[in-house]
Design an enzyme around this catalytic site. Structure first.
Site, PDB file in Angstrom:
ATOM      1  N   ARG A  91       0.677  -1.170   0.052  1.00  0.00           N
ATOM      2  CA  ARG A  91       0.576  -0.063  -0.215  1.00  0.00           C
ATOM      3  C   ARG A  91       0.912   1.741   0.215  1.00  0.00           C
ATOM      4  O   ARG A  91       2.254   1.021  -0.114  1.00  0.00           O
ATOM      5  CB  ARG A  91      -0.454  -0.660   1.510  1.00  0.00           C
ATOM      6  CG  ARG A  91      -2.213  -0.810   1.156  1.00  0.00           C
ATOM      7  CD  ARG A  91      -3.145  -0.973   2.191  1.00  0.00           C
ATOM      8  NE  ARG A  91      -3.792   0.260   1.662  1.00  0.00           N
ATOM      9  CZ  ARG A  91      -5.556   0.335   2.556  1.00  0.00           C
ATOM     10  NH1 ARG A  91      -5.450   0.085   3.890  1.00  0.00           N
ATOM     11  NH2 ARG A  91      -5.884   1.273   2.283  1.00  0.00           N
ATOM     12  N   ASP A 237      -2.526   8.888   8.422  1.00  0.00           N
ATOM     13  CA  ASP A 237      -1.453   7.348   7.420  1.00  0.00           C
ATOM     14  C   ASP A 237      -0.452   8.278   6.975  1.00  0.00           C
ATOM     15  O   ASP A 237       0.667   8.183   7.309  1.00  0.00           O
ATOM     16  CB  ASP A 237      -2.732   7.534   6.188  1.00  0.00           C
ATOM     17  CG  ASP A 237      -3.795   6.440   6.760  1.00  0.00           C
ATOM     18  OD1 ASP A 237      -4.676   7.317   6.976  1.00  0.00           O
ATOM     19  OD2 ASP A 237      -3.748   5.137   6.995  1.00  0.00           O
TER      20      ASP A 237
HETATM   21  O1  MRU Z   1      -7.538   2.422   4.404  1.00  0.00           O
HETATM   22  P1  MRU Z   1      -7.390   1.965   5.580  1.00  0.00           P
HETATM   23  O2  MRU Z   1      -8.570   1.558   6.832  1.00  0.00           O
HETATM   24  O3  MRU Z   1      -6.003   1.278   6.030  1.00  0.00           O
HETATM   25  O4  MRU Z   1      -6.766   3.558   5.989  1.00  0.00           O
HETATM   26  C1  MRU Z   1      -7.605   3.400   7.710  1.00  0.00           C
HETATM   27  C2  MRU Z   1      -7.078   5.147   8.242  1.00  0.00           C
HETATM   28  O5  MRU Z   1      -7.636   5.883   7.819  1.00  0.00           O
HETATM   29  C3  MRU Z   1      -7.084   5.280   9.797  1.00  0.00           C
HETATM   30  O6  MRU Z   1      -7.851   6.501  10.110  1.00  0.00           O
HETATM   31  C4  MRU Z   1      -5.270   5.814   9.903  1.00  0.00           C
HETATM   32  O7  MRU Z   1      -4.165   4.852   9.286  1.00  0.00           O
HETATM   33  C5  MRU Z   1      -4.894   5.778  11.105  1.00  0.00           C
HETATM   34  S1  MRU Z   1      -5.624   4.725  12.550  1.00  0.00           S
HETATM   35  C6  MRU Z   1      -4.572   4.496  14.484  1.00  0.00           C
END
Ligand code: MRU
Length: 344
Positions: A91, A237
């Site tokens: 990712r 992220d």
């Molecule tokens: O696509 P995802 O479910 O991995 O996205 C997760 C998020 O956007 C969360 O808000 C972020 O990773 C923070 S997790 C502590």
């Protein structure tokens, strides 16, 4: 979260991952033995959330080190570099993934023999997992000071124990405030298209008895207009230290704009491993995912055949919309991140 439900753990050469695609209906664990299978679990979102995928990637390298039979330092390093590339490409947006992989590779490269590499790589991966839980508890402690008795808190996606090695970031703050006896009410936005809010955040909070109400994403503005939201807390992220931009789940930006309009504090909770000290906005890749995530809900097609789809997984909230960034090292305004020496 109940202690028997673990997001991820290392058990002697096996990485056990709670398959988040099955929640809240089924608690099922994947038992992974190769870096490639860990990369697939990250890509397919069996495990997701920035800190959790960092921990998973680190453990993916630990699997390579554990199972490789070679006694040659160079050959083992070569195998680790191959796994590193596979895991890196799982990712693109959450910086924790790259941070964790680089940390483990550095530990490997500093070792003098194949045996030492094995020990160091596994130890470093476990340290990253433990460090994440510790950081989250500290974030909770720091963030809870900003939460008042009676707060009604809107959150987006899942930034909880499931998105980390444990305790959570945004939900960690909520957990900490709740455990201090503050009466709080959480609004969980469902978070289209993958519904992490509806499926995961509600599940996590309900399990602990923290009051939570589910809304669809397009209800948030009206809820704020009604005076029903006193704080917004989300995870991240990637946070850009150079400019203070916050990259988080698609939909975060809309909440930030609405919060600014209605004068509601917009808080971002994240460990310093989520801060990117190098890249500028132009250099960040925002992941675009399979159109089927938008076209189908739980396996059922909802849009006409032939329709075109845009499906970015994240958006970018500019610093002027962010009130505070809560980290394990303190609470900062976005513009303060540059030059603070916060590197994890
Ligand atoms: O696509 P995802 O479910 O991995 O996205 C997760 C998020 O956007 C969360 O808000 C972020 O990773 C923070 S997790 C502590």
């Amino acid at each position: 979260m109940r202690s028997e439900v673990r997001t991820i753990r290392w058990i002697d050469g096996v990485v056990e991952i709670l398959d988040q695609r099955k929640l809240p209906h089924q608690i099922k664990y994947l038992r992974l033995k190769t870096a490639r299978s860990v990369a697939k679990a990250i890509k397919d979102m069996a495990i997701r959330g920035a800190p959790a995928i960092g921990v998973a990637a680190a453990m993916g390298l630990a699997l390579t080190a554990y199972h490789a039979r070679t006694k040659s330092r160079e050959k083992l390093l070569e195998k680790l570099r191959q796994s590193y590339e596979i895991l890196r490409s799982s990712r693109p947006t959450a910086v924790n993934l790259f941070w964790a992989l680089d940390r483990v590779m550095k530990a490997a490269e500093e070792a003098g023999s194949a045996e030492e590499i094995r020990i160091r790589v596994i130890r470093e991966a476990l340290k990253i997992a433990e460090g994440d839980v510790e950081a989250n508890k500290k974030i909770g402690e720091n963030g809870a000071k900003l939460i008042e008795d009676g707060d009604k808190i809107l959150t987006h996606c899942n930034a909880g124990a499931l998105a980390t090695a444990g305790y959570g970031t945004a939900l960690g703050v909520i957990r900490a405030a709740y455990s201090q006896g503050k009466r709080i009410m959480v609004y969980a936005c469902e978070t289209r298209p993958r519904l992490q809010g509806a499926k995961l955040t509600t599940w996590e909070l309900m399990m602990e008895g923290i009051p939570v109400k589910l809304i669809t994403d397009n209800m948030a503005a009206f809820l704020m207009q009604r005076g029903e939201v006193t704080k917004v807390i989300v995870g991240a992220d990637r946070i850009l230290a150079k400019t203070g931009h916050v990259i988080n789940k698609i939909g975060t930006l809309s909440h930030a704009i609405c919060a600014k309009y209605y004068d509601i504090p917009f808080l971002v909770a994240a460990p310093t491993s989520t801060i990117d000290f190098e890249k500028t906005l132009e250099e960040v890749v925002i992941e675009e995912r399979d159109p089927r995530e938008v076209l189908y809900i739980d396996g059922r097609r909802i849009a006409p055949e032939g329709i075109e789809v845009w499906n970015p997984a994240f958006d970018i909230t500019p610093p002027e919309l962010v009130t505070y960034i809560i980290t394990e090292k303190g609470v900062f305004k976005p513009e303060e991140l540059r030059g603070l020496g916060l590197r994890a």
